[in-house]
Design a protein around this motif. Structure first.
Motif, mmCIF file in Angstrom:
data_model
loop_
_atom_site.group_PDB
_atom_site.id
_atom_site.type_symbol
_atom_site.label_atom_id
_atom_site.label_comp_id
_atom_site.label_asym_id
_atom_site.label_seq_id
_atom_site.Cartn_x
_atom_site.Cartn_y
_atom_site.Cartn_z
ATOM 1 N N ASP A 196 -14.623 -23.651 -45.248
ATOM 2 C CA ASP A 196 -15.586 -24.609 -45.432
ATOM 3 C C ASP A 196 -14.714 -26.208 -45.074
ATOM 4 N N THR A 197 -13.774 -26.082 -45.876
ATOM 5 C CA THR A 197 -12.781 -27.510 -45.443
ATOM 6 C C THR A 197 -11.691 -27.210 -44.424
ATOM 7 N N ILE A 198 -11.618 -27.926 -43.318
ATOM 8 C CA ILE A 198 -10.363 -27.766 -42.392
ATOM 9 C C ILE A 198 -9.336 -28.557 -42.959
ATOM 10 N N HIS A 199 -8.327 -28.186 -43.544
ATOM 11 C CA HIS A 199 -7.092 -28.735 -43.995
ATOM 12 C C HIS A 199 -6.204 -28.870 -42.697
ATOM 13 N N ILE A 200 -5.562 -30.121 -42.428
ATOM 14 C CA ILE A 200 -4.900 -30.172 -41.234
ATOM 15 C C ILE A 200 -3.778 -31.064 -41.540
ATOM 16 N N ILE A 201 -2.244 -30.720 -41.212
ATOM 17 C CA ILE A 201 -1.079 -31.327 -41.798
ATOM 18 C C ILE A 201 -0.337 -31.985 -40.322
ATOM 19 N N MET A 202 0.067 -33.234 -40.688
ATOM 20 C CA MET A 202 1.225 -33.673 -39.664
ATOM 21 C C MET A 202 2.143 -34.110 -40.665
ATOM 22 N N VAL A 203 3.599 -33.623 -40.193
ATOM 23 C CA VAL A 203 4.764 -34.094 -41.107
ATOM 24 C C VAL A 203 5.709 -34.665 -39.957
ATOM 25 N N ALA A 204 6.065 -35.954 -40.195
ATOM 26 C CA ALA A 204 7.033 -36.782 -39.325
ATOM 27 C C ALA A 204 7.523 -37.925 -39.596
ATOM 28 N N MET A 205 8.366 -38.518 -39.178
ATOM 29 C CA MET A 205 8.886 -40.079 -39.196
ATOM 30 C C MET A 205 8.098 -40.562 -38.439
ATOM 31 N N PHE A 206 6.794 -41.286 -38.683
ATOM 32 C CA PHE A 206 5.758 -41.473 -37.793
ATOM 33 C C PHE A 206 6.308 -42.780 -37.124
ATOM 34 N N SER A 207 5.865 -42.587 -35.731
ATOM 35 C CA SER A 207 5.910 -43.832 -34.656
ATOM 36 C C SER A 207 4.732 -43.793 -33.865
ATOM 37 N N VAL A 208 4.868 -44.753 -33.022
ATOM 38 C CA VAL A 208 3.645 -44.990 -32.023
ATOM 39 C C VAL A 208 3.554 -43.941 -31.223
ATOM 40 N N TRP A 209 4.612 -42.972 -30.988
ATOM 41 C CA TRP A 209 4.788 -41.759 -30.042
ATOM 42 C C TRP A 209 3.936 -40.764 -30.658
ATOM 43 N N HIS A 210 3.433 -40.521 -31.956
ATOM 44 C CA HIS A 210 3.062 -39.529 -32.497
ATOM 45 C C HIS A 210 1.315 -39.531 -32.220
ATOM 46 N N GLY A 211 0.874 -40.675 -31.804
ATOM 47 C CA GLY A 211 -0.470 -40.778 -31.582
ATOM 48 C C GLY A 211 -1.496 -40.504 -32.618
ATOM 49 N N VAL A 212 -1.300 -40.758 -34.018
ATOM 50 C CA VAL A 212 -2.169 -40.409 -34.957
ATOM 51 C C VAL A 212 -3.470 -41.466 -34.792
ATOM 52 N N ASP A 213 -3.319 -42.622 -34.221
ATOM 53 C CA ASP A 213 -4.519 -43.520 -34.157
ATOM 54 C C ASP A 213 -5.443 -42.625 -33.423
ATOM 55 N N ARG A 214 -5.018 -41.719 -32.379
ATOM 56 C CA ARG A 214 -6.021 -41.056 -31.469
ATOM 57 C C ARG A 214 -6.658 -40.053 -32.253
ATOM 58 N N PHE A 215 -6.085 -39.320 -33.262
ATOM 59 C CA PHE A 215 -6.863 -38.358 -34.085
ATOM 60 C C PHE A 215 -7.716 -39.024 -35.068
ATOM 61 N N LEU A 216 -7.159 -40.336 -35.659
ATOM 62 C CA LEU A 216 -8.052 -40.711 -36.786
ATOM 63 C C LEU A 216 -9.344 -41.392 -35.910
ATOM 64 N N LYS A 217 -9.350 -41.898 -34.699
ATOM 65 C CA LYS A 217 -10.332 -42.388 -34.170
ATOM 66 C C LYS A 217 -11.278 -41.343 -33.573
ATOM 67 N N GLY A 218 -10.815 -40.216 -33.316
ATOM 68 C CA GLY A 218 -11.617 -38.941 -33.017
ATOM 69 C C GLY A 218 -12.323 -38.479 -34.301
ATOM 70 N N LEU A 219 -11.637 -38.677 -35.687
ATOM 71 C CA LEU A 219 -12.320 -38.017 -36.687
ATOM 72 C C LEU A 219 -13.563 -39.079 -36.857
ATOM 73 N N GLY A 220 -12.970 -40.384 -36.809
ATOM 74 C CA GLY A 220 -14.147 -41.573 -37.382
ATOM 75 C C GLY A 220 -15.385 -41.220 -36.516
ATOM 76 N N ILE A 221 -15.378 -41.235 -35.169
ATOM 77 C CA ILE A 221 -16.319 -40.750 -34.334
ATOM 78 C C ILE A 221 -17.108 -39.731 -34.416
ATOM 79 N N TYR A 222 -16.586 -38.809 -35.111
ATOM 80 C CA TYR A 222 -17.309 -37.253 -35.301
ATOM 81 C C TYR A 222 -18.093 -37.574 -36.238
ATOM 82 N N TYR A 223 -17.605 -38.390 -37.598
ATOM 83 C CA TYR A 223 -18.541 -38.485 -38.698
ATOM 84 C C TYR A 223 -19.581 -39.862 -38.488
ATOM 85 N N GLN A 224 -19.281 -40.736 -37.456
ATOM 86 C CA GLN A 224 -20.089 -41.638 -37.107
ATOM 87 C C GLN A 224 -21.305 -40.903 -36.204
ATOM 88 N N ASN A 225 -21.053 -39.930 -35.627
ATOM 89 C CA ASN A 225 -22.141 -39.502 -34.950
ATOM 90 C C ASN A 225 -22.838 -38.127 -35.582
#
Length: 379
Positions: free
Chosen positions: A191-220
């Motif tokens: 029922d719940t999809i748990h997703i992990i990302m392990v990193a020394m985070f930088s702009v190259w990881h593009g987490v912003d793209r995933f967060l925006k996609g997540l936000g748009i999914y619930y917005q719709n």
């Protein structure tokens, strides 16, 4: 039993012996496994460390000046006199002091093979993220074109045959798969999809793209519960960007920041998750083919993964446990993520984990990926 006729060499890395260090990061683990793989019956490889630095503000200022021997300190060791090879990774930038050291090594020991590993190429944009780091780029560009005089082979995950006028040895990133525990498969939670990302985070990881996609999914009107677990250090600027996106789309309940976590605590988070995120921003530095350490760790864990761009180890295979997203600035499509999850987990979790783990042992174990380097050293 020690083989006294073995070829002898050194892996120049870090300021502390890896055997004495706790909480190894991804690069530490890789280097340790590389040293292990280089110790075949005809090769003896030992880690050699840099002198320790004091990392204060004065150091950060000096390291950017043209004529300071910092970052790291390149000094001559007596061990260089009778070694058969030296292996080292690309430092933060190539300096004149490194060139001088390599010149002395070749003069005193002309038969020694010198191998330089450049894990990510091209890398110029990494040196120009902040204006204050532009000095690193200038130093690097000035000195890297002299490397060919002293470096015999450049080890790379790139497809290039020659880099900086140096012939390449092409390998894939690898890890010691048997050192990594697989995710537990007993917990069934579809029922719940748990997703992990392990990193020394930088702009190259593009987490912003995933967060925006997540936000748009619930917005719709999206109804599936997706929880993203971010594990690792995130600097202030990136964290502010992530929080801004999270607040904009009201997805606070779908993102968990764990900070830097190791050992059993990290395994506990892994065991909750059924997908791993690799990277969605390498196109920002003109890299479209990936050979990331994180993808190797997910494979060893038995986790299906999601990334943008191609991952080298999946080329010319029918590997079904990788979702490839576009290498652009578009938000990640959560409907495709959900479809991917539901499709692969038609099989039991244990079956999926076992298939991915076997693929890892056959394709990205360090004893497999380092064979081209070993063949060259023995030639």
């Amino acid at each position: 039993m020690e083989c006294y006729n073995a070829m002898k060499g050194y892996f120049l890395y870090g300021e502390m012996k890896l055997d004495d260090k706790q909480n190894l990061n991804g690069i530490d683990k890789k280097v340790k496994s590389q040293i292990l793989s280089l110790n075949t019956k005809n090769i003896k490889c030992t880690q050699l460390c840099f002198p320790r630095e004091i990392y204060n503000l004065w150091y950060k200022l000096k390291i950017r000046c043209p004529f300071f021997n910092l970052g790291p300190k390149w000094i001559y060791y007596s061990e260089f006199d009778d070694m058969d090879f030296l292996y080292f990774r690309r430092p933060q930038f190539f300096s004149g002091y490194l060139i001088k050291l390599l010149k002395i090594i070749k003069k005193n020991n002309p038969n020694a093979k010198i191998l330089l590993e450049i894990p990510t190429y091209p890398y110029d944009k990494e040196l120009k993220v902040r204006w204050i780091d532009y000095f690193f780029f200038l130093k690097d560009k000035m000195n890297r074109n002299k490397l060919y005089r002293y470096v015999d082979r450049l080890v790379t995950m790139d497809d290039s045959n020659v880099i900086f006028k140096i012939p390449t040895i092409k390998i894939m990133n690898g890890i010691n798969v048997t050192d990594i525990a697989v995710v537990e498969s007993s917990r069934e939670d579809r029922d719940t999809i748990h997703i992990i990302m392990v990193a020394m985070f930088s702009v190259w990881h593009g987490v912003d793209r995933f967060l925006k996609g997540l936000g748009i999914y619930y917005q719709n009107g999206g109804r599936r519960n997706i929880v993203l677990h971010l594990v690792g250090k995130i600097n202030g600027g990136l964290m502010r960007e992530y929080i801004h996106i999270i607040n904009k789309y009201f997805i606070n309940n779908h993102v968990i920041f764990h900070g830097e976590v190791y050992g059993q605590e990290l395994d506990f988070i892994y065991n909750k998750c059924r997908l791993g995120l690799v990277s969605f921003g390498t196109h920002r530095k003109n890299i479209f083919k990936l050979s990331t350490l994180k993808s190797r760790e997910y494979l060893a864990k038995g986790l299906p993964m999601i990334s943008s761009g191609q991952t080298d180890v999946f080329e010319r295979t029918n590997f079904q446990y990788n979702l490839e997203c576009p290498s652009d600035e578009s938000p990640i499509d959560m409907e495709k993520v959900i479809s991917f999850f539901d499709e692969i987990y038609r099989d039991d979790v244990a079956v999926v984990v076992d298939r991915i783990r076997r693929f890892a042992l056959e394709n990205i174990d360090i004893h497999v990926t380092m064979l081209p380097v070993i063949d060259y050293l023995k030639s």
